[in-house]
Design a protein around this motif. Sequence first.
Motif, short mmCIF file in Angstrom:
data_model
loop_
_atom_site.label_atom_id
_atom_site.label_comp_id
_atom_site.label_asym_id
_atom_site.label_seq_id
_atom_site.Cartn_x
_atom_site.Cartn_y
_atom_site.Cartn_z
N ASN A 1 11.50 57.09 38.69
CA ASN A 1 12.37 55.91 38.62
C ASN A 1 12.57 55.27 39.98
O ASN A 1 12.68 54.05 40.09
CB ASN A 1 13.73 56.29 38.03
CG ASN A 1 13.64 56.60 36.56
OD1 ASN A 1 12.73 56.14 35.87
ND2 ASN A 1 14.55 57.41 36.06
N TYR A 2 12.64 56.09 41.01
CA TYR A 2 12.82 55.59 42.37
C TYR A 2 11.68 56.11 43.23
O TYR A 2 11.74 57.21 43.75
CB TYR A 2 14.17 56.05 42.94
CG TYR A 2 15.33 55.59 42.10
CD1 TYR A 2 15.79 54.29 42.19
CD2 TYR A 2 15.95 56.46 41.19
CE1 TYR A 2 16.84 53.85 41.41
CE2 TYR A 2 17.01 56.02 40.40
CZ TYR A 2 17.45 54.72 40.52
OH TYR A 2 18.48 54.29 39.74
N PRO A 3 10.60 55.31 43.35
CA PRO A 3 9.45 55.77 44.12
C PRO A 3 9.82 56.03 45.58
O PRO A 3 10.74 55.40 46.11
CB PRO A 3 8.45 54.63 44.02
CG PRO A 3 9.07 53.56 43.23
CD PRO A 3 10.44 53.98 42.83
N PRO A 4 9.13 56.95 46.22
CA PRO A 4 9.40 57.25 47.64
C PRO A 4 9.22 56.02 48.51
O PRO A 4 8.30 55.23 48.30
CB PRO A 4 8.36 58.31 47.99
CG PRO A 4 7.83 58.82 46.70
CD PRO A 4 8.04 57.75 45.68
N ARG A 5 10.13 55.85 49.48
CA ARG A 5 10.08 54.68 50.35
C ARG A 5 9.80 55.04 51.81
O ARG A 5 9.61 54.17 52.64
CB ARG A 5 11.38 53.90 50.26
CG ARG A 5 11.67 53.42 48.85
CD ARG A 5 12.34 52.07 48.89
NE ARG A 5 12.67 51.61 47.54
CZ ARG A 5 11.88 50.85 46.82
NH1 ARG A 5 10.72 50.48 47.29
NH2 ARG A 5 12.24 50.47 45.62
N ASN A 6 9.80 56.34 52.11
CA ASN A 6 9.49 56.77 53.47
C ASN A 6 8.94 58.20 53.42
O ASN A 6 8.84 58.80 52.34
CB ASN A 6 10.72 56.67 54.39
CG ASN A 6 11.88 57.51 53.88
OD1 ASN A 6 11.72 58.68 53.53
ND2 ASN A 6 13.06 56.91 53.83
N LYS A 7 8.57 58.70 54.56
CA LYS A 7 7.94 60.02 54.63
C LYS A 7 8.83 61.11 54.05
O LYS A 7 8.36 61.96 53.28
CB LYS A 7 7.58 60.34 56.08
CG LYS A 7 6.92 61.68 56.28
CD LYS A 7 6.63 61.93 57.74
CE LYS A 7 6.13 63.32 57.99
NZ LYS A 7 5.91 63.57 59.42
N ASN A 8 10.10 61.10 54.37
CA ASN A 8 11.00 62.16 53.90
C ASN A 8 11.17 62.13 52.38
O ASN A 8 11.17 63.18 51.73
CB ASN A 8 12.36 62.06 54.58
CG ASN A 8 12.29 62.44 56.04
OD1 ASN A 8 11.41 63.19 56.45
ND2 ASN A 8 13.19 61.90 56.84
N THR A 9 11.32 60.93 51.81
CA THR A 9 11.47 60.87 50.35
C THR A 9 10.15 61.18 49.64
O THR A 9 10.16 61.72 48.54
CB THR A 9 12.03 59.51 49.88
OG1 THR A 9 11.16 58.46 50.29
CG2 THR A 9 13.44 59.28 50.41
N LEU A 10 9.02 60.88 50.30
CA LEU A 10 7.73 61.25 49.74
C LEU A 10 7.57 62.77 49.71
O LEU A 10 7.15 63.34 48.70
CB LEU A 10 6.59 60.61 50.53
CG LEU A 10 5.18 61.01 50.10
CD1 LEU A 10 4.92 60.64 48.64
CD2 LEU A 10 4.14 60.38 51.01
#
Length: 115
Positions: A66-75
Amino acid sequence: MFIFSVVLSVKYVFMEDNATCHRTLAVQDCLDSDGIQRLVWPARSPDLNPIENVWDALGRQVAGRNYPPRNKNTLIRALTEEWDKLPQQLLDNVVQSMVRRVECCITLHGGHMMY
């Protein structure tokens, strides 16, 4: 370039997918200078690498969030969470498919397979 490694004592053996860009002299020189041993692999046979199917499943799971990763940490967090959710049956099926993959590779003399 790094697809999978097997730990042997304190050394690593790298398995590549034999993509043309991974077989350049620059890459070979880099690996050789670090004393990295490569696994002998049939030409044009990335289809024999079962981890590709796992990476595909993992990528689809991360892309479908639902909320795709937007930076390295969330990826990293998304990859870790989705990796933990991969069904064991998927991994078992990929491993069990290796006999068919190898037989197909032999039949096609190392050519492309539909996997």
